[in-house]
Design an enzyme around this catalytic site. Structure first.
Site, mmCIF file in Angstrom:
data_model
loop_
_atom_site.group_PDB
_atom_site.id
_atom_site.type_symbol
_atom_site.label_atom_id
_atom_site.label_comp_id
_atom_site.label_asym_id
_atom_site.label_seq_id
_atom_site.Cartn_x
_atom_site.Cartn_y
_atom_site.Cartn_z
ATOM 1 N N LEU A 236 37.844 35.252 42.687
ATOM 2 C CA LEU A 236 37.424 35.547 43.660
ATOM 3 C C LEU A 236 37.873 34.302 44.652
ATOM 4 O O LEU A 236 37.392 33.129 44.570
ATOM 5 C CB LEU A 236 35.747 35.271 43.826
ATOM 6 N N ASP A 237 38.823 34.571 45.519
ATOM 7 C CA ASP A 237 39.539 33.539 46.364
ATOM 8 C C ASP A 237 38.790 32.775 47.434
ATOM 9 O O ASP A 237 37.990 33.592 48.079
ATOM 10 C CB ASP A 237 40.668 34.017 46.974
ATOM 11 N N ALA A 238 38.565 31.550 47.330
ATOM 12 C CA ALA A 238 37.748 30.998 48.584
ATOM 13 C C ALA A 238 36.428 31.433 48.675
ATOM 14 O O ALA A 238 35.690 31.284 49.783
ATOM 15 C CB ALA A 238 38.577 30.865 49.806
#
Length: 585
Positions: A236-238
């Site tokens: 889960l990016d950023a």
């Protein structure tokens, strides 16, 4: 008609939705979520606190097109390389965003549902997933300003008309925490007049509005597609920036944690072997909250490890590294750490907050600059510019010491760093360039104008094959690192959840004890963090007298349990009472 009672899954889903969308009919929304995800409400709940990993799990981090061969799709080239060269070394491949994009080397996604034709096809991703676990990026906080959604936003049509977070430019946004120096809001002309959209990162990366449940439903469709294509690990990016509330920091908000719990609930019911990893490049204590109560991330990135370990190796003093690890809670069963030293991004400096003094941080930054590194900054809520990350390849970062500069111990230092990462509690993740000892790519920085390009070299397969088959440091690094991976994968004491205890052996020797879950294998890892020989007595380790102890790295037997051991500069030992057998998935 009699009301059908809600299933356990529906009840849990509704509980999450009520906290996120208190004003909506969440029974109906829950049904939409399950239908979108093709999930039967009666699906059995997976047993909690399961370790979906063991000591054989090692991840490779790479772009889909880091390896290129003329006339071949890069995803196919990558698959052939990892299958032929790394089957004994890794179990999982983290494919950085492989979708059509407009900037940021993939993280400004234009279309989440298609593979960038320059990389290959979904068939290539699915084929890779049959031989290795595949981790895909869910770029969930923002998407490209050139996406169809944003075009629809400007035109006032769906899907997209209300997909993006808007803010009043006159609102007090001074408390917002973000990792960039560019203005937070971008002015956009739309069919419905002038709007100001929120851009945590760049003006080409427009933040999505999860206050709109249709955005959630759209991402559930995307996640389902990835699952169908064989992806089982989700980064889960950023994600820390996901939910925004003007007047707050808009980072790590309760709604963000609730959304992660909801996504995990859906994903693990669809695929009980799926794993969620949160990418939150923030101070250590905040990062730890993303485990939740073993109901959010299965793994969190150990963001403090790269700067603290590199700092230890260039200063010869492991005090801060040791102090930090002693303060880290052992991960609950069913959760663990993702340990890494390098990635497509730089060495994050926010995770050193409260761990290194300003003077120590400045020394580290100046040392990395001396070795060819670049420094990226962020803006604080007070408007100050602060160091955010150092951009440098791991090979160059370890080319010398802070006191003396570049020296003859670069390879030994590099292998020592890798040896620490391999042995710590958690799952190790190797950036592909750390397998080869790839140097700073200054030409790429010059071409792109972005500091992060320094560690995003593209290898032509002919050049790489030549480098790995001739007497180069690339060959030496590859052979030595893959040997360590094979040793690590065989040892039960290196299970990601095996006991870990930090030892006190002064500031020059970094040491810890691991013990397998069944308590049959004990392993002492001792590292010389300096450019001078260092000695210690085996009596300091309390070796069990009835066992035979062997260094797994050199296979040397230590019969005298009270004897003295001298480690050469950056040498390390993995002393074990049993030698494990390799377990390949």
């Amino acid at each position: 008609m009699e009301n059908v009672p809600l299933s356990h899954l529906e009840q849990r889903l509704i509980a999450h939705l009520q906290l996120l969308y208190p004003d909506l009919d969440n029974v109906e929304l829950a049904k939409k979520c399950l239908a979108t995800f093709h999930l039967d409400p009666m699906t059995e709940t997976p047993r909690p606190h399961r370790n979906i990993w063991d000591q054989s799990d090692i991840m490779l981090i790479t772009y889909a097109d880091t390896l290129r061969r003329e006339g071949e799709a890069p995803l196919e080239t990558l698959h052939k390389f990892v299958k032929n060269k790394l089957s004994d070394s890794i179990s999982a491949v983290h494919l950085l965003p492989f979708f059509p994009y407009s900037s940021d080397d993939g993280f400004s996604v234009m279309d989440y549902t298609t593979v960038n034709p320059s990389c290959g096809k979904w068939d290539h991703v699915s084929a890779l997933s049959k031989d290795f676990k595949v981790m895909g990026d869910l770029v969930i906080n923002h998407c490209s300003s050139r996406s169809m959604w944003f075009e629809n936003f400007k035109a006032g049509v769906d899907p997209g008309a209300s997909f993006f977070y808007e803010a009043d430019p006159n609102a007090d946004l001074s408390a917002v925490v973000r990792p960039r120096t560019s203005p937070l809001l971008r002015e956009v002309q739309t069919k419905n007049g002038e709007k100001h959209v929120w851009c945590t990162f760049s003006h080409d990366q427009i933040d999505l509005n999860f206050e709109n449940p249709n955005v959630l439903l759209e991402f559930l469709r995307i996640i389902r597609l990835y699952l169908e294509k064989g992806i089982r690990w989700f980064r889960l990016d950023a994600v820390a920036f996901l939910w925004k509330i003007p007047g707050t920091t808009s980072i790590n908000l309760p709604q963000t944690h609730e959304m992660i719990r909801l996504l995990r609930l859906m994903i693990e019911h669809y695929a009980p072997d799926a794993v969620i990893i949160t990418e939150t490049n923030i101070p250590n204590q905040e990062n730890l909250t993303y485990f939740g109560n073993a109901n959010e991330a299965h793994l969190i990135y150990n963001f403090s490890l790269p700067p603290l370990l590199i700092n230890s190796l260039v200063t010869g003093n492991c005090s801060h590294l040791k102090q930090w690890l002693m303060s880290m809670p052992p991960a609950q069963q069913g959760t663990t750490y993702l340990n890494f030293l390098a990635s497509h991004d730089g060495i994050g400096l926010r995770p050193t907050e409260g761990l290194l003094s300003e003077w120590e941080l400045e020394t580290l930054i100046n040392t990395m600059k001396r070795f060819g590194g670049k420094l990226s900054a962020r803006t604080t809520p007070q408007g100050e510019s602060k160091p955010y990350e150092i951009n440098i390849s791991l090979w160059n970062a370890l080319s010398g010491s802070a006191q003396q500069g570049p020296d003859q111990w670069q390879f030994a230092r590099f292998l020592c760093a890798t040896g620490v990462m391999m042995a710590l509690e958690g799952v190790p993740a190797l950036y592909i360039h750390s397998l080869f000892g790839t140097e700073n790519d200054m030409e790429r920085v010059s071409n792109t104008g972005h500091f992060r390009s320094i560690n995003r070299h593209i290898w032509d397969m002919e050049d790489l094959d030549h480098a790995l088959n001739t007497n180069t440091h690339h060959q030496k690094v590859f052979q030595s690192v893959t040997k360590l991976t094979q040793i690590r994968r065989a040892q039960p004491a290196f299970h990601p959840n095996a006991t870990q205890y930090i030892l006190h052996m002064g500031e020059n020797l970094f040491a810890f004890w691991r013990q397998s879950l069944d308590r049959r294998q004990s392993l002492f890892a001792v590292y010389n963090m300096t450019d001078q020989p260092q000695s210690f007595n085996l009596s300091e380790l309390n070796l069990i007298a009835t066992d035979v102890w062997m260094d797994l790295v050199t296979e040397q037997i230590y019969e005298d349990h009270l004897g003295k051991v001298t480690l050469m500069p950056y040498q390390f030992v993995w002393l074990a009472n049993k030698k494990g057998k390799i377990k390949i998935n």
